[in-house]
Structures are given as C-alpha cells and as structure tokens.
Write a protein that holds these residues in place. Structure first.
Motif, mmCIF file in Angstrom:
data_model
loop_
_atom_site.group_PDB
_atom_site.id
_atom_site.type_symbol
_atom_site.label_atom_id
_atom_site.label_comp_id
_atom_site.label_asym_id
_atom_site.label_seq_id
_atom_site.Cartn_x
_atom_site.Cartn_y
_atom_site.Cartn_z
ATOM 1 N N GLY A 112 0.800 -1.220 0.000
ATOM 2 C CA GLY A 112 0.000 0.000 0.000
ATOM 3 C C GLY A 112 0.829 1.264 0.000
ATOM 4 O O GLY A 112 0.385 2.307 -0.510
ATOM 5 N N GLU A 113 2.020 1.204 0.565
ATOM 6 C CA GLU A 113 2.887 2.386 0.610
ATOM 7 C C GLU A 113 3.608 2.626 -0.713
ATOM 8 O O GLU A 113 3.894 3.769 -1.066
ATOM 9 C CB GLU A 113 3.927 2.236 1.720
ATOM 10 C CG GLU A 113 3.364 2.356 3.129
ATOM 11 C CD GLU A 113 4.469 2.434 4.154
ATOM 12 O OE1 GLU A 113 4.571 3.472 4.829
ATOM 13 O OE2 GLU A 113 5.226 1.447 4.283
ATOM 14 N N LYS A 114 3.911 1.550 -1.449
ATOM 15 C CA LYS A 114 4.732 1.671 -2.661
ATOM 16 C C LYS A 114 3.933 1.589 -3.957
ATOM 17 O O LYS A 114 4.404 2.016 -5.012
ATOM 18 C CB LYS A 114 5.821 0.598 -2.648
ATOM 19 C CG LYS A 114 6.777 0.742 -1.478
ATOM 20 C CD LYS A 114 7.804 -0.376 -1.452
ATOM 21 C CE LYS A 114 8.741 -0.227 -0.265
ATOM 22 N NZ LYS A 114 9.702 -1.348 -0.172
ATOM 23 N N GLY A 115 2.748 0.998 -3.896
ATOM 24 C CA GLY A 115 1.916 0.917 -5.083
ATOM 25 C C GLY A 115 2.278 -0.244 -6.005
ATOM 26 O O GLY A 115 3.063 -1.122 -5.651
ATOM 27 N N ALA B 185 -7.182 6.788 4.180
ATOM 28 C CA ALA B 185 -8.263 6.115 3.453
ATOM 29 C C ALA B 185 -8.367 6.592 2.007
ATOM 30 O O ALA B 185 -8.619 5.794 1.094
ATOM 31 C CB ALA B 185 -9.593 6.324 4.176
ATOM 32 N N ASP B 186 -8.197 7.906 1.783
ATOM 33 C CA ASP B 186 -8.290 8.445 0.416
ATOM 34 C C ASP B 186 -7.206 7.855 -0.484
ATOM 35 O O ASP B 186 -7.470 7.458 -1.625
ATOM 36 C CB ASP B 186 -8.174 9.972 0.430
ATOM 37 C CG ASP B 186 -9.424 10.637 0.969
ATOM 38 O OD1 ASP B 186 -10.481 9.978 0.980
ATOM 39 O OD2 ASP B 186 -9.338 11.803 1.386
ATOM 40 N N ASN B 187 -5.979 7.795 0.018
ATOM 41 C CA ASN B 187 -4.883 7.220 -0.763
ATOM 42 C C ASN B 187 -5.109 5.739 -1.033
ATOM 43 O O ASN B 187 -4.801 5.239 -2.126
ATOM 44 C CB ASN B 187 -3.547 7.421 -0.044
ATOM 45 C CG ASN B 187 -3.042 8.846 -0.139
ATOM 46 O OD1 ASN B 187 -3.425 9.591 -1.031
ATOM 47 N ND2 ASN B 187 -2.196 9.244 0.803
ATOM 48 N N ALA B 188 -5.645 5.031 -0.041
ATOM 49 C CA ALA B 188 -5.925 3.603 -0.217
ATOM 50 C C ALA B 188 -6.972 3.390 -1.300
ATOM 51 O O ALA B 188 -6.822 2.513 -2.165
ATOM 52 C CB ALA B 188 -6.385 2.992 1.110
ATOM 53 N N ASN B 189 -8.035 4.190 -1.280
ATOM 54 C CA ASN B 189 -9.095 4.053 -2.278
ATOM 55 C C ASN B 189 -8.625 4.479 -3.668
ATOM 56 O O ASN B 189 -9.003 3.881 -4.673
ATOM 57 C CB ASN B 189 -10.326 4.872 -1.865
ATOM 58 C CG ASN B 189 -11.097 4.215 -0.732
ATOM 59 O OD1 ASN B 189 -11.280 2.998 -0.718
ATOM 60 N ND2 ASN B 189 -11.540 5.008 0.226
ATOM 61 N N ASN B 190 -7.789 5.526 -3.728
ATOM 62 C CA ASN B 190 -7.227 5.953 -5.023
ATOM 63 C C ASN B 190 -6.342 4.862 -5.612
ATOM 64 O O ASN B 190 -6.372 4.598 -6.821
ATOM 65 C CB ASN B 190 -6.431 7.243 -4.855
ATOM 66 C CG ASN B 190 -7.319 8.453 -4.614
ATOM 67 O OD1 ASN B 190 -8.504 8.439 -4.959
ATOM 68 N ND2 ASN B 190 -6.754 9.492 -4.007
#
Length: 199
Positions: free
Chosen positions: A116-119, A151-156
């Motif tokens: 989740g941190e690196k994509g 949460a926003d970054n996770a959903n994006n």
C-alpha cells in the motif's frame, strides 16, 4: 463464517493458493492473518522468505449437496519476493527461483499482494497479466499495509489497480485485520467457481 473440517475426506480435491508480490510487501503477514497464527517470518528487511513456505490450511466444504458434499483440501504457499522494486531480487536465483516458478505454475489460485505504501510495480503488472491471460490463473489482488496510508490514498490506489489490472482488489491491514474477512470470503467464492469449471 468459514468452517474448516479437521476430518479429511479421501475424495477431497486439492487446492493450492500462492501469494506473490515484491519483497517486503506484506505477503507473510497476510498469510499469518489468514491462519490466525504465526506461520511465516515477518520482517521489515526484504528477502526474509526465501524458499516457498507451504502450509495446509484445512478442508472446506465447497459443494451444496448434503448427501454427497464436496470438499477441498486447501494449502497456502508463501513465496519470496520475485522483484525488489523494478529490478529482479538478488535472492531469487538458482533453485529458489526454480521452486518459486514451479509453485506458481501449479497454483489453482493466486493472491497478488501490492504494498500500500509503494503501489503497483511495472514488473508485477506484467507478471499479473501473464498469469491471468496466458496461464489462465484466477487472481485476487490485495493491497497490504492500509493502516500506514490514509483512506483516500488507499481508495485511489485501489481504483488505479483495478483500472490497470482489470481485477477485483481488496484493501487489507494485518494490524487491524481490516479486509481479511472479505479476502477469505472471496477465496471461497473463487474456489467454488473453479470447482464448477473443473466438472
């Protein structure tokens, strides 16, 4: 609720589920969360898991018949990281690499873990499409470490991955256990679909 049957059925079908992902992406932590106990080494140092770690999870009822129920003997395989970033991992050579690809080739279902941190890395995007389209492997994509991003970054990230991979993606955290139940239910759904195809 998922019920594991401890009494093994001789006619039960073998199902192997493998976890793939970059080094230190959270594969070992996810498999430990699925089992509810410590199975694989969890470390912030990449390359902790080297040879594939195989563990029998249990026997699951996958058929609807009450008279002649069908069961699956489910095993998980925790694989070492194939790539470190955009480069091949230096630890994945020789017999380790050979055994890793053998486990992937023999898998019935693949869990693709994205940090989740690196994509999503380009190498694993290519590998994902190769496994899905050329080898016809069903895949569940899991975003790990959601507790470390908002949460926003996770959903994006979830929307980006689903667009790039055209694959259902589940946001998870092995700290809070967020998404682990959804992951288990998705595994059950896919096991039943795989069994229907095999008939």
């Amino acid at each position: 609720m998922i019920n594991l049957n401890n009494e093994l059925n001789d006619k039960a079908i073998d199902f192997k589920i493998v976890l793939i992902g970059p080094e230190n992406s959270g594969k070992s932590a996810i498999i430990n969360s699925i089992f509810g106990k410590y199975i694989s080494t969890v470390s912030e140092v990449g390359g902790t898991t080297k040879m594939p770690i195989k563990k029998f999870w249990g026997q699951l009822k996958i058929g609807k018949s009450k008279k002649n129920p069908k069961f699956a003997k489910v095993s998980f395989v925790d694989l070492g990281g194939l790539y470190a970033g955009e480069k091949k991992s230096p630890i994945m050579v020789g017999k380790i690499l050979e055994e890793t690809y053998k486990e992937i080739d023999n898998a019935h279902l693949i869990i693709h873990v994205v940090d989740g941190e690196k994509g999503l890395s380009k190498n694993f995007e290519k590998l994902h499409h190769l496994l899905k389209y050329r080898y016809q492997k069903p895949i569940i994509v899991v975003i790990s470490k959601s507790d470390l991003i908002d949460a926003d970054n996770a959903n994006n990230l979830k929307n980006h991955i689903e667009k790039r991979l055209e694959n259902k993606t589940i946001i998870t955290s092995t700290i809070t256990y967020y998404g682990i139940t959804e992951l288990l239910n998705t595994i059950m759904e896919l096991l039943k679909k795989i069994e229907c195809v095999k008939k």
